[in-house]
Design an enzyme around this catalytic site. Sequence first.
Site, PDB file in Angstrom:
ATOM      1  N   GLY A  46      41.401  29.643  38.642  1.00  0.00           N
ATOM      2  CA  GLY A  46      41.465  31.037  39.064  1.00  0.00           C
ATOM      3  C   GLY A  46      41.781  31.997  37.941  1.00  0.00           C
ATOM      4  O   GLY A  46      41.962  33.188  38.169  1.00  0.00           O
ATOM      5  N   CYS A  47      41.853  31.492  36.706  1.00  0.00           N
ATOM      6  CA  CYS A  47      42.117  32.350  35.553  1.00  0.00           C
ATOM      7  C   CYS A  47      40.826  32.515  34.759  1.00  0.00           C
ATOM      8  O   CYS A  47      40.099  31.548  34.555  1.00  0.00           O
ATOM      9  CB  CYS A  47      43.190  31.724  34.653  1.00  0.00           C
ATOM     10  N   THR A  48      40.554  33.724  34.333  1.00  0.00           N
ATOM     11  CA  THR A  48      39.382  33.973  33.502  1.00  0.00           C
ATOM     12  C   THR A  48      39.531  33.260  32.168  1.00  0.00           C
ATOM     13  O   THR A  48      38.613  32.623  31.679  1.00  0.00           O
ATOM     14  CB  THR A  48      39.210  35.493  33.265  1.00  0.00           C
ATOM     15  N   SER A  49      40.700  33.380  31.564  1.00  0.00           N
ATOM     16  CA  SER A  49      41.000  32.663  30.330  1.00  0.00           C
ATOM     17  C   SER A  49      41.384  31.239  30.701  1.00  0.00           C
ATOM     18  O   SER A  49      41.669  30.941  31.848  1.00  0.00           O
ATOM     19  CB  SER A  49      42.189  33.305  29.616  1.00  0.00           C
TER      20      SER A  49
END
Length: 141
Positions: A46-49
């Site tokens: 769920g994290c872009t990075s």
Amino acid sequence: MTIDEIRENFALLDDWDDRYRYVIELGRSLAPMPEAEHSAENKVQGCTSQVWLSKHVDCSGEEPVLNYLGDSDAHIVRGLVAILLTLYSGRTPRDILEIDAPSVFEEFGFREHLTPQRSNGLRSMVERIRTDAREALAEAS
């Protein structure tokens, strides 16, 4: 460093460029995460990075204590991880579940200054730690 020290330092910085630089500096202060812990199991979804949180449970006391190492491939996100670990690492599951990290980040002004993707990633990190705390409580009872 404590969350109160971070809060005081944030209060001294009026300009958001300075605040971003401070968050990046916090990220640089994170304890190094061993390469072996940059695993799929530790990766936060769920994290872009790319973000990794590795949990170590200390069961030597009356209650388990959750300790974390964290890392990210993005400088600003490493700083957010550093703030989260200041809030959560080294605490019991009950303490973790009582901490309202989103309100701390809102107090610092991140709601207006993080992209929606970063905000979603931050929520994913908080939920991951809270889930770990719930699981540790269930195992302890």
